[in-house]
Motif scaffolding. Structure first.
Motif, PDB file in Angstrom:
ATOM      1  N   LEU A  60      32.472  49.233  44.553  1.00 53.15           N
ATOM      2  CA  LEU A  60      33.760  48.542  44.441  1.00 53.15           C
ATOM      3  C   LEU A  60      34.865  49.588  44.468  1.00 53.15           C
ATOM      4  CD1 LEU A  60      32.981  46.041  41.527  1.00 53.15           C
ATOM      5  CD2 LEU A  60      33.085  45.514  43.965  1.00 53.15           C
ATOM      6  N   GLN A  61      35.947  49.292  45.170  1.00 52.54           N
ATOM      7  CA  GLN A  61      37.097  50.195  45.184  1.00 52.54           C
ATOM      8  C   GLN A  61      37.618  50.305  43.745  1.00 52.54           C
ATOM      9  OE1 GLN A  61      40.573  50.057  44.722  1.00 52.54           O
ATOM     10  NE2 GLN A  61      40.848  52.095  45.582  1.00 52.54           N
ATOM     11  N   ASP A  62      37.784  51.519  43.265  1.00 56.15           N
ATOM     12  CA  ASP A  62      37.992  51.789  41.847  1.00 56.15           C
ATOM     13  C   ASP A  62      39.215  51.090  41.253  1.00 56.15           C
ATOM     14  OD1 ASP A  62      37.097  53.336  39.487  1.00 56.15           O
ATOM     15  OD2 ASP A  62      39.076  54.250  39.701  1.00 56.15           O
ATOM     16  N   VAL A  63      40.383  51.320  41.779  1.00 56.13           N
ATOM     17  CA  VAL A  63      41.608  50.799  41.165  1.00 56.13           C
ATOM     18  C   VAL A  63      41.651  49.277  41.231  1.00 56.13           C
ATOM     19  CG1 VAL A  63      44.134  50.769  41.306  1.00 56.13           C
ATOM     20  CG2 VAL A  63      42.889  52.920  41.587  1.00 56.13           C
ATOM     21  N   ILE A  64      41.315  48.722  42.389  1.00 57.92           N
ATOM     22  CA  ILE A  64      41.327  47.266  42.530  1.00 57.92           C
ATOM     23  C   ILE A  64      40.316  46.641  41.562  1.00 57.92           C
ATOM     24  CG2 ILE A  64      40.884  45.340  44.102  1.00 57.92           C
ATOM     25  CD1 ILE A  64      41.835  47.210  46.385  1.00 57.92           C
ATOM     26  N   ALA A  65      39.145  47.244  41.449  1.00 55.65           N
ATOM     27  CA  ALA A  65      38.109  46.716  40.556  1.00 55.65           C
ATOM     28  C   ALA A  65      38.552  46.790  39.104  1.00 55.65           C
ATOM     29  CB  ALA A  65      36.801  47.477  40.753  1.00 55.65           C
ATOM     30  N   ARG A  66      39.198  47.869  38.696  1.00 51.78           N
ATOM     31  CA  ARG A  66      39.665  47.964  37.313  1.00 51.78           C
ATOM     32  C   ARG A  66      40.676  46.873  36.991  1.00 51.78           C
ATOM     33  NH1 ARG A  66      41.396  53.879  36.084  1.00 51.78           N
ATOM     34  NH2 ARG A  66      40.966  54.409  38.232  1.00 51.78           N
ATOM     35  N   ALA A  97      47.680  27.310  28.139  1.00 52.43           N
ATOM     36  CA  ALA A  97      46.901  28.542  27.932  1.00 52.43           C
ATOM     37  C   ALA A  97      45.624  28.547  28.764  1.00 52.43           C
ATOM     38  CB  ALA A  97      46.584  28.733  26.450  1.00 52.43           C
ATOM     39  N   ALA A  98      44.867  27.444  28.742  1.00 49.55           N
ATOM     40  CA  ALA A  98      43.602  27.403  29.491  1.00 49.55           C
ATOM     41  C   ALA A  98      43.833  27.550  30.997  1.00 49.55           C
ATOM     42  CB  ALA A  98      42.817  26.140  29.162  1.00 49.55           C
ATOM     43  N   PRO A  99      44.778  26.824  31.591  1.00 53.96           N
ATOM     44  CA  PRO A  99      44.980  27.016  33.034  1.00 53.96           C
ATOM     45  C   PRO A  99      45.476  28.422  33.391  1.00 53.96           C
ATOM     46  CG  PRO A  99      46.023  24.974  32.310  1.00 53.96           C
ATOM     47  CD  PRO A  99      45.540  25.687  31.092  1.00 53.96           C
ATOM     48  N   ILE A 100      46.288  29.005  32.543  1.00 52.94           N
ATOM     49  CA  ILE A 100      46.742  30.379  32.795  1.00 52.94           C
ATOM     50  C   ILE A 100      45.534  31.322  32.769  1.00 52.94           C
ATOM     51  CG2 ILE A 100      48.092  32.316  31.878  1.00 52.94           C
ATOM     52  CD1 ILE A 100      50.130  30.143  30.886  1.00 52.94           C
ATOM     53  N   GLY A 101      44.674  31.150  31.767  1.00 50.60           N
ATOM     54  CA  GLY A 101      43.453  31.955  31.703  1.00 50.60           C
ATOM     55  C   GLY A 101      42.567  31.729  32.912  1.00 50.60           C
ATOM     56  N   GLY A 102      42.480  30.479  33.350  1.00 56.73           N
ATOM     57  CA  GLY A 102      41.694  30.166  34.540  1.00 56.73           C
ATOM     58  C   GLY A 102      42.221  30.873  35.775  1.00 56.73           C
ATOM     59  N   TRP A 103      43.534  30.894  35.933  1.00 60.96           N
ATOM     60  CA  TRP A 103      44.131  31.590  37.085  1.00 60.96           C
ATOM     61  C   TRP A 103      43.863  33.090  37.033  1.00 60.96           C
ATOM     62  CZ3 TRP A 103      45.175  29.645  41.514  1.00 60.96           C
ATOM     63  CH2 TRP A 103      45.525  28.298  41.628  1.00 60.96           C
ATOM     64  N   PHE A 104      43.893  33.673  35.833  1.00 60.40           N
ATOM     65  CA  PHE A 104      43.562  35.097  35.710  1.00 60.40           C
ATOM     66  C   PHE A 104      42.113  35.345  36.128  1.00 60.40           C
ATOM     67  CE2 PHE A 104      47.420  35.799  33.221  1.00 60.40           C
ATOM     68  CZ  PHE A 104      47.743  37.095  33.575  1.00 60.40           C
ATOM     69  N   MET A 105      41.201  34.465  35.694  1.00 61.38           N
ATOM     70  CA  MET A 105      39.798  34.627  36.096  1.00 61.38           C
ATOM     71  C   MET A 105      39.646  34.496  37.611  1.00 61.38           C
ATOM     72  SD  MET A 105      37.498  32.804  33.148  1.00 61.38           S
ATOM     73  CE  MET A 105      38.474  31.310  32.964  1.00 61.38           C
ATOM     74  N   LEU A 106      40.274  33.476  38.191  1.00 65.79           N
ATOM     75  CA  LEU A 106      40.196  33.302  39.645  1.00 65.79           C
ATOM     76  C   LEU A 106      40.750  34.523  40.377  1.00 65.79           C
ATOM     77  CD1 LEU A 106      41.315  29.581  39.875  1.00 65.79           C
ATOM     78  CD2 LEU A 106      39.042  30.480  40.393  1.00 65.79           C
ATOM     79  N   GLY A 107      41.880  35.018  39.910  1.00 63.90           N
ATOM     80  CA  GLY A 107      42.462  36.215  40.518  1.00 63.90           C
ATOM     81  C   GLY A 107      41.553  37.420  40.381  1.00 63.90           C
ATOM     82  N   TRP A 109      38.236  37.368  40.132  1.00 60.88           N
ATOM     83  CA  TRP A 109      37.115  37.192  41.062  1.00 60.88           C
ATOM     84  C   TRP A 109      37.534  37.534  42.485  1.00 60.88           C
ATOM     85  CZ3 TRP A 109      32.089  36.681  40.252  1.00 60.88           C
ATOM     86  CH2 TRP A 109      31.648  36.270  38.996  1.00 60.88           C
ATOM     87  N   LEU A 110      38.703  37.085  42.882  1.00 57.29           N
ATOM     88  CA  LEU A 110      39.214  37.423  44.219  1.00 57.29           C
ATOM     89  C   LEU A 110      39.405  38.933  44.332  1.00 57.29           C
ATOM     90  CD1 LEU A 110      40.226  36.521  46.987  1.00 57.29           C
ATOM     91  CD2 LEU A 110      42.489  36.184  45.948  1.00 57.29           C
ATOM     92  N   GLY A 111      39.920  39.552  43.279  1.00 57.07           N
ATOM     93  CA  GLY A 111      40.086  41.003  43.265  1.00 57.07           C
ATOM     94  C   GLY A 111      38.764  41.735  43.427  1.00 57.07           C
ATOM     95  N   LEU A 112      37.702  41.223  42.802  1.00 60.72           N
ATOM     96  CA  LEU A 112      36.387  41.853  42.970  1.00 60.72           C
ATOM     97  C   LEU A 112      35.922  41.760  44.414  1.00 60.72           C
ATOM     98  CD1 LEU A 112      34.358  40.838  39.780  1.00 60.72           C
ATOM     99  CD2 LEU A 112      35.389  43.055  40.321  1.00 60.72           C
ATOM    100  N   ALA A 113      36.202  40.631  45.058  1.00 57.53           N
ATOM    101  CA  ALA A 113      35.828  40.498  46.474  1.00 57.53           C
ATOM    102  C   ALA A 113      36.586  41.513  47.321  1.00 57.53           C
ATOM    103  CB  ALA A 113      36.115  39.075  46.962  1.00 57.53           C
ATOM    104  N   VAL A 114      37.867  41.676  47.063  1.00 54.63           N
ATOM    105  CA  VAL A 114      38.674  42.654  47.795  1.00 54.63           C
ATOM    106  C   VAL A 114      38.163  44.074  47.498  1.00 54.63           C
ATOM    107  CG1 VAL A 114      40.995  43.659  48.024  1.00 54.63           C
ATOM    108  CG2 VAL A 114      40.702  41.163  47.925  1.00 54.63           C
ATOM    109  N   ALA A 115      37.839  44.339  46.248  1.00 50.07           N
ATOM    110  CA  ALA A 115      37.325  45.659  45.875  1.00 50.07           C
ATOM    111  C   ALA A 115      36.007  45.957  46.586  1.00 50.07           C
ATOM    112  CB  ALA A 115      37.154  45.746  44.352  1.00 50.07           C
ATOM    113  N   ALA A 116      35.187  44.939  46.776  1.00 46.33           N
ATOM    114  CA  ALA A 116      33.902  45.140  47.468  1.00 46.33           C
ATOM    115  C   ALA A 116      34.130  45.421  48.948  1.00 46.33           C
ATOM    116  CB  ALA A 116      33.009  43.909  47.298  1.00 46.33           C
ATOM    117  N   VAL A 117      35.063  44.713  49.564  1.00 46.87           N
ATOM    118  CA  VAL A 117      35.330  44.880  50.991  1.00 46.87           C
ATOM    119  C   VAL A 117      35.965  46.246  51.262  1.00 46.87           C
ATOM    120  CG1 VAL A 117      36.765  44.010  52.896  1.00 46.87           C
ATOM    121  CG2 VAL A 117      35.476  42.425  51.467  1.00 46.87           C
ATOM    122  N   THR A 118      36.781  46.729  50.346  1.00 49.22           N
ATOM    123  CA  THR A 118      37.520  47.966  50.577  1.00 49.22           C
ATOM    124  C   THR A 118      36.847  49.212  49.986  1.00 49.22           C
ATOM    125  OG1 THR A 118      38.868  47.581  48.590  1.00 49.22           O
ATOM    126  CG2 THR A 118      39.724  46.756  50.689  1.00 49.22           C
TER     127      THR A 118
END
Length: 122
Positions: A60-66, A97-107, A109-118
């Motif tokens: 995983l790309q380091d900064v994006i993954a962190r 609070a729950a939907p905000i937390g959900g959006w952070f989790m979704l973001g 997960w998307l960040g991990l995908a980007v970190a894997a690709v890069t």
């Protein structure tokens, strides 16, 4: 303390809280909200541990993954805290609070995908 150590410590604490909430759901409250809060913490604790190992291994790309891992931790904690409060006190942590937390989790997960690709390592 390094990002790796911080993420692993927080993942362990998420796992601890997750087990505690699942026990409370089974033996104290019986509410689905408390059970879901525990499950969210346990599932995402495992993700944090695995993704941290992948980041350290260069997969995983380091900064994006962190950043992604931090977003998942924050999101899971916020989501679970809101559900647990609803289960124990029958009121929200704060509005949305729950939907905000959900959006952070979704973001995250998307960040991990980007970190894997890069990532440099294939």
């Amino acid at each position: 303390m390094t990002a790796t150590r911080i993420h692993l410590v927080l993942a362990a604490l998420m796992g601890l809280a997750g087990v505690g909430l699942l026990a409370a759901a089974a033996h104290i409250t019986g509410t689905a909200n408390v059970q879901t809060a525990g499950q969210m913490l346990l599932f995402h604790a495992s993700v944090i541990i695995g993704a941290t190992a992948a980041r350290k291994g260069g997969y995983l790309q380091d900064v994006i993954a962190r950043i992604a891992l931090s977003a998942i931790i924050l999101g899971a904690a916020l989501f679970a805290a809101d559900l647990a409060r609803r289960g124990f006190a029958n009121e929200a942590l704060f509005p949305r609070a729950a939907p905000i937390g959900g959006w952070f989790m979704l973001g995250g997960w998307l960040g991990l995908a980007v970190a894997a690709v890069t990532a440099k390592r294939s």
